[in-house]
Design a protein around this motif. Structure first.
Motif, PDB file in Angstrom:
ATOM      1  N   TRP A 158     105.614  30.722  42.413  1.00 12.37           N
ATOM      2  CA  TRP A 158     104.420  30.630  41.571  1.00 12.37           C
ATOM      3  C   TRP A 158     103.812  29.246  41.721  1.00 12.37           C
ATOM      4  O   TRP A 158     104.522  28.244  41.824  1.00 12.37           O
ATOM      5  N   THR A 159     102.477  29.190  41.737  1.00 10.70           N
ATOM      6  CA  THR A 159     101.788  27.903  41.739  1.00 10.70           C
ATOM      7  C   THR A 159     100.708  27.910  40.665  1.00 10.70           C
ATOM      8  O   THR A 159     100.203  28.969  40.282  1.00 10.70           O
ATOM      9  N   PRO A 160     100.323  26.724  40.172  1.00 12.14           N
ATOM     10  CA  PRO A 160      99.242  26.643  39.185  1.00 12.14           C
ATOM     11  C   PRO A 160      97.921  27.119  39.769  1.00 12.14           C
ATOM     12  O   PRO A 160      97.785  27.347  40.977  1.00 12.14           O
ATOM     13  N   TYR A 161      96.957  27.262  38.894  1.00 14.44           N
ATOM     14  CA  TYR A 161      95.588  27.640  39.276  1.00 14.44           C
ATOM     15  C   TYR A 161      95.136  26.780  40.447  1.00 14.44           C
ATOM     16  O   TYR A 161      95.272  25.557  40.432  1.00 14.44           O
ATOM     17  N   PRO A 184      92.854  27.594  34.832  1.00 15.43           N
ATOM     18  CA  PRO A 184      93.453  26.281  34.570  1.00 15.43           C
ATOM     19  C   PRO A 184      94.290  26.304  33.297  1.00 15.43           C
ATOM     20  O   PRO A 184      93.901  26.912  32.300  1.00 15.43           O
ATOM     21  N   GLY A 185      95.442  25.674  33.347  1.00 15.55           N
ATOM     22  CA  GLY A 185      96.309  25.604  32.174  1.00 15.55           C
ATOM     23  C   GLY A 185      97.228  26.788  31.993  1.00 15.55           C
ATOM     24  O   GLY A 185      98.098  26.762  31.119  1.00 15.55           O
ATOM     25  N   GLU A 186      97.043  27.832  32.775  1.00 17.35           N
ATOM     26  CA  GLU A 186      97.903  29.017  32.660  1.00 17.35           C
ATOM     27  C   GLU A 186      99.280  28.705  33.225  1.00 17.35           C
ATOM     28  O   GLU A 186      99.413  28.201  34.333  1.00 17.35           O
ATOM     29  N   LEU A 202     102.766  35.518  46.855  1.00 18.25           N
ATOM     30  CA  LEU A 202     102.664  34.264  46.107  1.00 18.25           C
ATOM     31  C   LEU A 202     101.930  34.543  44.807  1.00 18.25           C
ATOM     32  O   LEU A 202     100.814  35.068  44.813  1.00 18.25           O
ATOM     33  N   ASP A 203     102.561  34.194  43.703  1.00 20.09           N
ATOM     34  CA  ASP A 203     101.961  34.373  42.378  1.00 20.09           C
ATOM     35  C   ASP A 203     101.204  33.092  42.028  1.00 20.09           C
ATOM     36  O   ASP A 203     101.793  32.011  41.980  1.00 20.09           O
ATOM     37  N   VAL A 204      99.906  33.210  41.799  1.00 20.79           N
ATOM     38  CA  VAL A 204      99.062  32.048  41.520  1.00 20.79           C
ATOM     39  C   VAL A 204      98.387  32.247  40.165  1.00 20.79           C
ATOM     40  O   VAL A 204      97.844  33.321  39.883  1.00 20.79           O
TER      41      VAL A 204
END
Length: 243
Positions: free
Chosen positions: A114-117, A25-27, A19-21
């Motif tokens: 992929w998920t956000p921060y 924040p904001g990335e 899992l790509d995390v």
């Protein structure tokens, strides 16, 4: 300070667990990712329909439902691997909200996620409930509905695929040395609708498990010599119906 979890541990189990995390924040996601929600759009012109056609070509089958089932099984394995792997190795269930998470479909291999921060989730519900909400309700329910708009396939077969994928993820994690409460966690999930009745989970020694599903993913229909899967309800491919 709220801890930031190291999801890189998941990739060590295998590519289906990765899992790509985002790390801040904001990335945003790397190039090529699109909203996960797009994977759950139905119809002949959808992303999912396109993948079914690709799988059918690679399998050499003229039956869309066979390709759709095999694709669905692989996607279910991807979501269960990430969810169950995170639950057992990190003690959390990641946020894969279809409107915030992203997906990239490579030419070969499992989809990229992929998920956000994401600082450590603070949910107080038991892991079973969080996995049910995140994977069963959040991913597999809309995925199954979309698959059924692409090919004529029984909903119960798709939930059998989901159960098979869950048991397969557990076997991989057991081999990796994941905490031993995984079997109990999976058994609880298999006791809950819509997975209830899809198959039987059996203990093999102190850690190992076997699963026998009550349906068939249709892989045997790919062609002569394809055979049946190890957890299939059939012990050998069914004979073609006369007439």
């Amino acid at each position: 300070m709220t801890p930031v979890l190291d999801y890189r541990q998941l990739a060590a189990v295998g590519p289906y667990f990765a899992l790509d995390v985002a790390t801040a924040p904001g990335e945003g996601p790397p190039p090529g990712f699109r909203p996960l929600r797009e994977l759950y759009a139905g119809g002949p012109d959808s992303l999912l329909a396109g993948r079914v056609r690709v799988v059918a070509q690679r399998l050499g089958t003229a039956e869309p439902r066979v390709a759709a089932s095999i694709l669905h099984l692989g996607l279910a394995a991807r979501f269960w691997s990430v969810g169950l792997g995170s639950a057992l190795l990190l003690g959390v269930v990641p946020d894969l909200d279809p409107d915030r998470a992203r997906v990239r479909v490579p030419d070969q291999g499992p989809i990229d996620l992929w998920t956000p921060y994401a600082p450590a989730p603070s949910g107080r519900e038991p892991l079973t409930e969080r996995l049910h909400q995140s994977v069963v309700q959040g991913q597999l329910t809309p995925l199954g509905a979309a698959v059924r708009t692409v090919a004529p396939i029984a909903g119960r077969l798709l939930w059998g695929n989901a159960a098979s994928a869950l048991a397969g993820a557990l076997r991989m994690l057991d081999a990796h040395g994941a905490p031993g409460h995984g079997r109990a966690l999976v058994a609880e999930l298999l006791d809950r609708p819509p997975l209830a009745g899809t198959g039987v989970l059996r203990a093999l020694g102190p850690r190992g498990t076997a699963f026998r599903r009550n349906s068939c993913c249709l892989y045997y229909r790919v062609g002569p010599g394809a055979g049946v899967c190890g957890d299939c309800c059939f012990t050998r491919p069914p004979e073609p119906r006369a007439g």
